[in-house]
Enzyme design. Structure first.
Site, short mmCIF file in Angstrom:
data_model
loop_
_atom_site.label_atom_id
_atom_site.label_comp_id
_atom_site.label_asym_id
_atom_site.label_seq_id
_atom_site.Cartn_x
_atom_site.Cartn_y
_atom_site.Cartn_z
N ASP A 1 0.85 -1.19 0.00
CA ASP A 1 0.00 0.00 0.00
C ASP A 1 0.89 1.25 0.00
OD1 ASP A 1 -2.89 1.07 0.47
OD2 ASP A 1 -1.81 1.89 2.17
N ARG A 2 0.72 2.18 0.93
CA ARG A 2 1.55 3.39 0.95
C ARG A 2 3.02 3.05 1.16
NH1 ARG A 2 -1.35 7.22 -1.42
NH2 ARG A 2 0.18 8.74 -0.66
N HIS B 1 -10.68 9.00 -1.36
CA HIS B 1 -9.94 9.43 -0.18
C HIS B 1 -8.59 10.05 -0.54
CE1 HIS B 1 -8.50 5.34 -0.97
NE2 HIS B 1 -7.39 5.66 -0.32
N TRP B 2 -7.99 9.63 -1.68
CA TRP B 2 -6.74 10.26 -2.11
C TRP B 2 -6.92 11.78 -2.21
CZ3 TRP B 2 -2.87 8.07 -6.14
CH2 TRP B 2 -2.40 6.83 -5.71
N TYR C 1 -0.44 11.37 2.04
CA TYR C 1 -1.27 11.52 0.84
C TYR C 1 -1.07 12.88 0.19
CZ TYR C 1 -3.84 7.22 1.81
OH TYR C 1 -4.18 5.91 2.00
N HIS D 1 -7.66 -6.49 0.82
CA HIS D 1 -6.52 -5.57 0.75
C HIS D 1 -5.39 -5.89 1.71
CE1 HIS D 1 -4.35 -1.91 -0.05
NE2 HIS D 1 -4.47 -1.50 1.21
#
Length: 285
Positions: free
Chosen positions: A104-105, A149-150, A203, A265
């Protein structure tokens, strides 16, 4: 949780990171995603520790690691800054070259580390991600609706106010799914205003300076120097939104393989044995 691993607080030139270290063998650095901490790896790391020295930090801005100072360009939360932390951490632990996996991030920091420091990264595994620049360049109404959400997190102040009004409702999660200790660590993170701000800043950097770094590499024709393994969740929406995931990564990586895993996820929590087996096979070759 993390039986046989040490829990340390390690001061680096630009940040102080909370880190789990354990196992024996070749070094392998694991980077968590949002909104998790290093504890997301607690079911995977001990399995990998049979072959590897496994290092699991909280990324700067996340968990109990230090929070960078705010700047207009969000550079303190950029993946390039976090990549410098990764390099400094592994060097301090005595590893000049290491394997690296990010989810993910954390996958964006892992990618940036391998791009900026090819001499240090032996192999790279990307879990549930395509490069930020590609995701934004391919953005359409479907992406904007699914990954709204980004763009919300890119706004000033409002995301933190919304999340902190009810962190449990915002993020969900459960002890049954995550494990009791990992869930408690997660709760501590999402209820901490400084940590929520640090996670959202990740983000904000993604929409600006991180994208600029990716685009500069693309324009210069730079690609990954190490072998890449890409894994993604079949029951998440990465493939639905972007189609052929490996085709996207082939533009960045001359040596790339990968496949989907039958999970949602948070693959390290949902499918730990299969994920550990995949990573072990890749990083052992």
């Amino acid at each position: 949780m993390f039986e046989g691993f040490s829990l340390e607080t390690i001061a680096l030139p630009e940040a102080t990171l909370r880190v789990r270290v354990g196992g024996k063998g070749k070094p392998l650095l694991l980077l968590h995603g949002h909104p998790r901490t290093h504890a997301t790896w607690h079911r995977v790391a001990p399995l990998l520790g049979e072959k590897f020295t496994v290092v699991c930090p909280d990324l700067r801005g996340f968990g109990q690691s230090s929070k960078p100072a705010d700047t207009p360009d969000h550079s303190g939360s950029s993946k390039r800054a976090k990549a410098r932390d990764c390099l400094a951490l592994m060097q301090q632990l005595g590893f000049a070259r290491f394997g690296l996996a990010g989810h993910d991030r954390g996958a964006y920091t892992a990618f940036r580390t391998a791009m900026d420091h090819p001499e240090a990264v032996d192999k790279l595994a990307i879990l549930d991600a395509i490069p930020i620049a590609d995701a934004l360049a391919r953005c359409d109404a479907r992406f904007a609706a699914a990954w709204w959400h980004w763009f919300f997190f890119g706004q000033p102040e409002k995301p933190e106010r919304a999340i902190l009004a009810d962190p449990d409702a915002w993020y969900g999660g459960s002890a049954d799914a995550m494990g009791q200790e990992a869930y408690e660590d997660f709760l501590n993170a999402i209820h901490d205003p400084k940590t929520v701000h640090g996670m959202v800043e990740d983000y904000r950097a993604g929409l600006g300076i991180d994208r600029e770094h990716d685009e500069a590499d693309r324009k210069a024709g730079r690609t990954l120097a190490c072998p890449l393994r890409v894994l993604w969740s079949a029951r998440d929406d990465l493939e639905d939104l972007h189609g052929d995931i490996l085709a996207i990564w082939r533009k960045w990586a001359p040596q790339v393989t990968g496949r989907s895993l039958d999970c949602a996820h948070h693959m390290a929590e949902e499918l730990p044995q299969e994920l550990a087996r995949e990573l072990s096979e890749f990083f052992s070759q």
